[in-house]
Design a protein around this motif. Sequence first.
Motif, PDB file in Angstrom:
ATOM      1  N   ALA A   1       0.828  -1.207   0.000  1.00 52.89           N
ATOM      2  CA  ALA A   1       0.000   0.000   0.000  1.00 52.89           C
ATOM      3  C   ALA A   1       0.864   1.261   0.000  1.00 52.89           C
ATOM      4  O   ALA A   1       0.560   2.239  -0.701  1.00 52.89           O
ATOM      5  N   GLU A   2       1.948   1.217   0.745  1.00 56.17           N
ATOM      6  CA  GLU A   2       2.859   2.360   0.783  1.00 56.17           C
ATOM      7  C   GLU A   2       3.459   2.619  -0.593  1.00 56.17           C
ATOM      8  O   GLU A   2       3.543   3.772  -1.048  1.00 56.17           O
ATOM      9  N   ARG A   3       3.866   1.569  -1.275  1.00 58.83           N
ATOM     10  CA  ARG A   3       4.464   1.731  -2.598  1.00 58.83           C
ATOM     11  C   ARG A   3       3.456   2.226  -3.620  1.00 58.83           C
ATOM     12  O   ARG A   3       3.816   2.932  -4.569  1.00 58.83           O
ATOM     13  N   LEU A   4       2.195   1.871  -3.428  1.00 60.46           N
ATOM     14  CA  LEU A   4       1.139   2.350  -4.325  1.00 60.46           C
ATOM     15  C   LEU A   4       0.673   3.754  -3.958  1.00 60.46           C
ATOM     16  O   LEU A   4      -0.019   4.397  -4.745  1.00 60.46           O
ATOM     17  N   GLY A   5       1.005   4.190  -2.740  1.00 60.54           N
ATOM     18  CA  GLY A   5       0.555   5.494  -2.284  1.00 60.54           C
ATOM     19  C   GLY A   5      -0.921   5.525  -1.933  1.00 60.54           C
ATOM     20  O   GLY A   5      -1.596   6.535  -2.155  1.00 60.54           O
ATOM     21  N   VAL A   6      -1.437   4.410  -1.378  1.00 59.12           N
ATOM     22  CA  VAL A   6      -2.859   4.322  -1.041  1.00 59.12           C
ATOM     23  C   VAL A   6      -3.018   3.932   0.425  1.00 59.12           C
ATOM     24  O   VAL A   6      -2.090   3.448   1.077  1.00 59.12           O
ATOM     25  N   ASP A   7      -4.233   4.136   0.932  1.00 60.77           N
ATOM     26  CA  ASP A   7      -4.600   3.753   2.296  1.00 60.77           C
ATOM     27  C   ASP A   7      -4.914   2.266   2.315  1.00 60.77           C
ATOM     28  O   ASP A   7      -5.803   1.806   1.594  1.00 60.77           O
ATOM     29  N   ILE A   8      -4.219   1.517   3.132  1.00 66.33           N
ATOM     30  CA  ILE A   8      -4.419   0.072   3.166  1.00 66.33           C
ATOM     31  C   ILE A   8      -5.852  -0.286   3.562  1.00 66.33           C
ATOM     32  O   ILE A   8      -6.397  -1.295   3.115  1.00 66.33           O
ATOM     33  N   THR A   9      -6.508   0.550   4.357  1.00 62.60           N
ATOM     34  CA  THR A   9      -7.872   0.232   4.777  1.00 62.60           C
ATOM     35  C   THR A   9      -8.880   0.406   3.654  1.00 62.60           C
ATOM     36  O   THR A   9     -10.049   0.052   3.809  1.00 62.60           O
ATOM     37  N   ALA A  10      -8.439   0.969   2.534  1.00 60.15           N
ATOM     38  CA  ALA A  10      -9.302   1.096   1.355  1.00 60.15           C
ATOM     39  C   ALA A  10      -8.937   0.064   0.296  1.00 60.15           C
ATOM     40  O   ALA A  10      -9.336   0.187  -0.861  1.00 60.15           O
ATOM     41  N   CYS A  11      -8.177  -0.973   0.701  1.00 59.61           N
ATOM     42  CA  CYS A  11      -7.712  -2.004  -0.235  1.00 59.61           C
ATOM     43  C   CYS A  11      -8.395  -3.343   0.035  1.00 59.61           C
ATOM     44  O   CYS A  11      -8.841  -3.624   1.146  1.00 59.61           O
ATOM     45  N   ILE A  12      -8.438  -4.164  -0.998  1.00 58.71           N
ATOM     46  CA  ILE A  12      -8.899  -5.548  -0.903  1.00 58.71           C
ATOM     47  C   ILE A  12      -7.691  -6.456  -1.063  1.00 58.71           C
ATOM     48  O   ILE A  12      -6.852  -6.230  -1.943  1.00 58.71           O
TER      49      ILE A  12
END
Length: 235
Positions: free
Chosen positions: A154-165
């Motif tokens: 998630a960090e490498r994608l630059g996104v919030d992990i809680t918004a990931c599947i």
Amino acid sequence: MTTRLPAAVLWDMDGTLVDTEPYWIRAEAELVRSYGGVWTEEDGLQLVGSGLWDSAAVFQRAGVELSADEIVHHLTGRVREQIVAEGAPWRPGARELLRDIREAGVPTGLVTMSLRAMAEDIVAATGFEAFDVLVAGDMVDHPKPHPEPYLRAAERLGVDITACIALEDSPPGVASAAASGAFALGIPHIASLDGSDAHLLWPTLEGRTSAQLFAAAGAHLAARPFADEPEEASA
């Protein structure tokens, strides 16, 4: 009501995207038996989803007189040889769902405890631009079930992990995904996920679409603000 899209979909590899677990168990049995030890299918099942260096200690206790690094690279080499000889055995519906997610414009990451070199073999075999990032076992300090692999993706994608599947097939993988804060979808394969930390279990990915996946995680995702939206201030 419009289904909220996830910030990203993060995939486990062995057992979820490709059915390489039999290759691993075969390689493990060959290695242990070459040192006069005994290795059963049940022994192999106990290691499904575990980090390679953690597993190396198990083989040393079983009589394998090699360093942890030597064990990891030997097993990885044997599995890669089997992939070359027998092909990458895709799990039912996995590659089709992955392509559908890509066509929906949602970022994807591969999060595996296999070595990066082997993961790159599988990525190349998909036949399309399948992943935006790759996190492998030799790229993290703490393997699954620790949350670091998913947090790193998630960090490498630059996104919030809680918004990931996150899609996983093993208890350590599900535990890693759930502990990271992602929506953990379990697809049981060799190991049972009964009593696991999975938010939802699907028996297979065959016939599944990205729309179904996003809808299944909808309640979890709806509880999080959009990445480009500030949370509403309390009155």
